[in-house]
Design a protein around this motif. Sequence first.
Motif, mmCIF file in Angstrom:
data_model
loop_
_atom_site.group_PDB
_atom_site.id
_atom_site.type_symbol
_atom_site.label_atom_id
_atom_site.label_comp_id
_atom_site.label_asym_id
_atom_site.label_seq_id
_atom_site.Cartn_x
_atom_site.Cartn_y
_atom_site.Cartn_z
ATOM 1 N N MET A 1 0.857 -1.181 0.000
ATOM 2 C CA MET A 1 0.000 0.000 0.000
ATOM 3 C C MET A 1 0.897 1.236 0.000
ATOM 4 N N ILE A 2 0.606 2.125 -0.916
ATOM 5 C CA ILE A 2 1.342 3.389 -1.017
ATOM 6 C C ILE A 2 0.391 4.522 -0.652
ATOM 7 N N PHE A 3 0.910 5.509 0.062
ATOM 8 C CA PHE A 3 0.159 6.721 0.385
ATOM 9 C C PHE A 3 0.751 7.863 -0.426
ATOM 10 N N LEU A 4 -0.079 8.487 -1.240
ATOM 11 C CA LEU A 4 0.353 9.569 -2.121
ATOM 12 C C LEU A 4 -0.384 10.845 -1.711
ATOM 13 N N THR A 5 0.356 11.929 -1.567
ATOM 14 C CA THR A 5 -0.237 13.197 -1.137
ATOM 15 C C THR A 5 -0.022 14.264 -2.196
ATOM 16 N N ARG A 6 -1.086 15.003 -2.467
ATOM 17 C CA ARG A 6 -1.038 16.138 -3.399
ATOM 18 C C ARG A 6 -1.482 17.372 -2.636
ATOM 19 N N LYS A 7 -0.819 18.509 -2.894
ATOM 20 C CA LYS A 7 -1.174 19.773 -2.257
ATOM 21 C C LYS A 7 -1.923 20.660 -3.239
ATOM 22 N N ALA A 8 -2.766 21.503 -2.676
ATOM 23 C CA ALA A 8 -3.444 22.556 -3.436
ATOM 24 C C ALA A 8 -3.585 23.743 -2.487
ATOM 25 N N GLU A 9 -3.816 24.909 -3.046
ATOM 26 C CA GLU A 9 -3.989 26.109 -2.230
ATOM 27 C C GLU A 9 -5.231 26.851 -2.664
ATOM 28 N N PHE A 10 -5.854 27.515 -1.687
ATOM 29 C CA PHE A 10 -6.977 28.384 -1.982
ATOM 30 C C PHE A 10 -7.017 29.484 -0.932
ATOM 31 N N SER A 11 -7.573 30.616 -1.312
ATOM 32 C CA SER A 11 -7.722 31.749 -0.405
ATOM 33 C C SER A 11 -9.200 32.003 -0.207
ATOM 34 N N SER A 12 -9.602 32.070 1.054
ATOM 35 C CA SER A 12 -11.018 32.257 1.371
ATOM 36 C C SER A 12 -11.151 33.134 2.599
ATOM 37 N N SER A 13 -12.325 33.730 2.720
ATOM 38 C CA SER A 13 -12.640 34.445 3.951
ATOM 39 C C SER A 13 -13.770 33.712 4.661
ATOM 40 N N HIS A 14 -13.882 33.990 5.950
ATOM 41 C CA HIS A 14 -14.920 33.352 6.758
ATOM 42 C C HIS A 14 -15.040 34.105 8.077
ATOM 43 N N PHE A 15 -16.054 33.755 8.826
ATOM 44 C CA PHE A 15 -16.167 34.210 10.210
ATOM 45 C C PHE A 15 -16.743 33.079 11.036
ATOM 46 N N TYR A 16 -16.582 33.195 12.338
ATOM 47 C CA TYR A 16 -17.127 32.216 13.272
ATOM 48 C C TYR A 16 -18.266 32.879 14.026
ATOM 49 N N ARG A 17 -19.463 32.357 13.846
ATOM 50 C CA ARG A 17 -20.626 32.848 14.585
ATOM 51 C C ARG A 17 -21.634 31.721 14.696
ATOM 52 N N ASN A 18 -22.180 31.589 15.876
ATOM 53 C CA ASN A 18 -23.286 30.671 16.077
ATOM 54 C C ASN A 18 -24.551 31.523 16.068
ATOM 55 N N PRO A 19 -25.436 31.331 15.088
ATOM 56 C CA PRO A 19 -26.617 32.195 14.974
ATOM 57 C C PRO A 19 -27.588 32.065 16.152
ATOM 58 N N HIS A 41 -7.835 33.792 4.900
ATOM 59 C CA HIS A 41 -6.664 32.929 5.057
ATOM 60 C C HIS A 41 -6.235 32.431 3.689
ATOM 61 N N ASN A 42 -4.955 32.144 3.576
ATOM 62 C CA ASN A 42 -4.417 31.419 2.435
ATOM 63 C C ASN A 42 -4.248 29.984 2.907
ATOM 64 N N TYR A 43 -5.210 29.141 2.564
ATOM 65 C CA TYR A 43 -5.233 27.762 3.022
ATOM 66 C C TYR A 43 -4.346 26.883 2.146
ATOM 67 N N THR A 44 -3.750 25.882 2.768
ATOM 68 C CA THR A 44 -3.060 24.827 2.039
ATOM 69 C C THR A 44 -3.802 23.527 2.325
ATOM 70 N N LEU A 45 -4.118 22.820 1.285
ATOM 71 C CA LEU A 45 -4.823 21.554 1.371
ATOM 72 C C LEU A 45 -3.863 20.439 0.980
ATOM 73 N N GLU A 46 -3.819 19.384 1.785
ATOM 74 C CA GLU A 46 -3.100 18.161 1.431
ATOM 75 C C GLU A 46 -4.112 17.032 1.392
ATOM 76 N N VAL A 47 -4.160 16.343 0.286
ATOM 77 C CA VAL A 47 -5.048 15.192 0.148
ATOM 78 C C VAL A 47 -4.182 13.960 -0.058
ATOM 79 N N THR A 48 -4.363 12.978 0.804
ATOM 80 C CA THR A 48 -3.602 11.739 0.722
ATOM 81 C C THR A 48 -4.538 10.615 0.304
ATOM 82 N N VAL A 49 -4.122 9.892 -0.734
ATOM 83 C CA VAL A 49 -4.859 8.721 -1.187
ATOM 84 C C VAL A 49 -3.992 7.489 -0.950
#
Length: 152
Positions: A1-19, A41-49
Amino acid sequence: MIFLTRKAEFSSSHFYRNPQWSDEQNTAVFGKCANPHGHGHNYTLEVTVAGEVDPVTGFVVDLKLLKDILEAEVVSVYDHRHLNYEVPEFADVIPTTENIAVAIWRRLEGKVPNSRLYRVRVYEMDDIFADYYGEQVADASATVIGQAEVVS
């Protein structure tokens, strides 16, 4: 079994509020992250398959295909978006790093051929990330890892 990871980046805004909470309670719990105008934030995503190496191609999964799947399912949906207002899965869910990791898992699950989704890691900043392993159960020496693990 091999684990392979790929990175991607995205920039998003958000807030934390419980309505369900008052402004005071949201501010007490989430601090300046409760500002309804949000922050980004400038998020970095790592996905491992995980999978077996194809003896013909030498790949677990075609890297270009994995990149295209990440682009279509995550980056094109999250990049330069206000998560609370523009991404459907956060209409009723606070877009914490933990919840973003779970949402990305759900977007990707079953879409990467010839492999199994093993881990989604989302970095909010260099020193804050969340790992999500789906609803799997770890070996007997560990606890259930179907919940997000936050490292800060």
